[in-house]
Design an enzyme around this catalytic site. Structure first.
Site, PDB file in Angstrom:
ATOM      1  N   CYS A  74      -5.702  -2.795   2.392  1.00  0.00           N
ATOM      2  CA  CYS A  74      -5.670  -2.724   3.849  1.00  0.00           C
ATOM      3  C   CYS A  74      -7.049  -3.015   4.451  1.00  0.00           C
ATOM      4  CB  CYS A  74      -5.105  -1.379   4.289  1.00  0.00           C
ATOM      5  SG  CYS A  74      -4.298  -1.418   5.913  1.00  0.00           S
ATOM      6  N   LYS A  98      -9.115   3.231  -2.992  1.00  0.00           N
ATOM      7  CA  LYS A  98      -9.574   2.770  -1.679  1.00  0.00           C
ATOM      8  C   LYS A  98     -10.902   3.437  -1.340  1.00  0.00           C
ATOM      9  CE  LYS A  98      -7.505   1.936   2.898  1.00  0.00           C
ATOM     10  NZ  LYS A  98      -6.306   2.196   3.722  1.00  0.00           N
ATOM     11  N   GLU A 129       0.833  -1.200   0.000  1.00  0.00           N
ATOM     12  CA  GLU A 129       0.000   0.000   0.000  1.00  0.00           C
ATOM     13  C   GLU A 129       0.873   1.256   0.000  1.00  0.00           C
ATOM     14  OE1 GLU A 129      -3.650   1.871   2.722  1.00  0.00           O
ATOM     15  OE2 GLU A 129      -2.368   0.300   3.558  1.00  0.00           O
TER      16      GLU A 129
END
Length: 307
Positions: free
Chosen positions: A164, A130, A44
């Protein structure tokens, strides 16, 4: 052939130095390919950096001038998508004839997004933004919408990405399972022991291979003039890794890798996908659509629309 070699890269990226981070990313992808990897996943925010331990001068109801300037530096370190950095990555994956999923921070207008970028032999293939930045990440990153939730056909299986803590979003996971993801890429900075359990759960629930790449970040990867809450000793570990590769039946094929940089490589038997879905397919024969339905809005949601 049902065998595919995959690699996850565990490394930290230098903050506020995107050219150095790009060089490191290119070198790491090439190193993974030299070990036979056909799919490579980087952590990430590898391009653009993950500012672990920063507060950007924020208190409830106030922001500091110093914090605004830190954000300016972070903003300037982000990349355009597409842009020069994606062009270089695309050229490399075309040269190596591989697929890669690379975590980055995208600059779009005046907003930053945490993204997973997809590359293949054809070059740049797309991105996932995200959907929900975690906790204080919402100070620095915008929210993605449903228009960037792609699956990419590698010719050997469908690649998808969850970044994540998106891996904790049940409805997002269900959406990606319904798209037929075979190889679940999970760029992260979560270095807790519980993350490894989550990756095994996703593999078992989705009946897919999981490739999780975490950063390993030291204080020395940050400039000397910033001060993370963890302390200023150069060897202070800010993110300690935990990268792993898991099979569709939850078997750990590699990792978790702790306390150092490295590349994990595993051979994936793609026949395991059908073997695992024999008795459980979350959006197929185990789904009970007579009882449960999920509506997903994949419409782009710009804040203004012309016409």
């Amino acid at each position: 052939m049902t065998l595919l070699t995959a690699a996850v890269v565990q490394a930290g990226s230098p903050l506020f130095d995107t050219p150095a981070a790009l060089t490191k990313a290119l070198d790491l992808i090439r190193a993974a390919a030299s070990r036979g990897a056909q799919v490579v996943v980087l952590p990430e925010a590898f391009l653009g950096g993950y500012p672990k331990g920063f507060d950007f001068g924020v208190r409830v109801g106030s922001r500091s001038p110093e914090g605004r300037d830190t954000f300016r530096r972070y903003f300037e370190s982000a990349i355009a998508v597409p842009g020069p950095e994606t062009d270089e990555l695309a050229s490399l994956t075309a040269e190596l004839n591989i697929h890669a999923v690379v975590g980055a921070v995208e600059r779009s207008g005046s907003t930053l997004y945490c993204v997973a970028l997809f590359f293949g032999p054809q070059g740049y293939l797309g991105k996932h933004r995200k959907l929900m930045p975690t906790a204080a990440e919402r100070l620095i990153w915008g929210l993605g919408d449903g228009s960037t939730m792609p699956v990419v056909d590698s010719g050997r299986g469908l690649l998808g990405a969850a970044i994540c803590w998106e891996n904790y979003m049940p409805l997002f996971r269900t959406t990606m399972y319904a798209k037929g993801v075979d190889i679940w890429c999970a760029p992260t900075v979560d270095d807790r022991e519980t993350w490894h359990m989550t990756m095994r759960h996703v593999a078992l629930e989705g009946r897919c291979f999981v490739l999780s790449a975490a950063q390993y970040l030291l204080r020395s990867d940050l400039p000397p003039d910033v001060h993370p809450v963890q302390g200023d000793a150069p060897d202070t570990v800010l993110i300690r890794g935990g990268s792993t590769i898991v099979s569709p039946l939850g078997e750990v094929l590699a990792g978790p890798l702790r306390d150092g940089e490295g590349i994990l490589v595993a051979e994936l038997d793609l026949g395991d996908i059908a073997r695992s879905r024999f008795d459980f397919d979350p959006t197929g024969h185990y789904a009970r659509p007579d009882l449960f339905t999920l509506h997903v809005d994949e419409t782009p949601r710009p804040p203004t629309r012309a016409g």
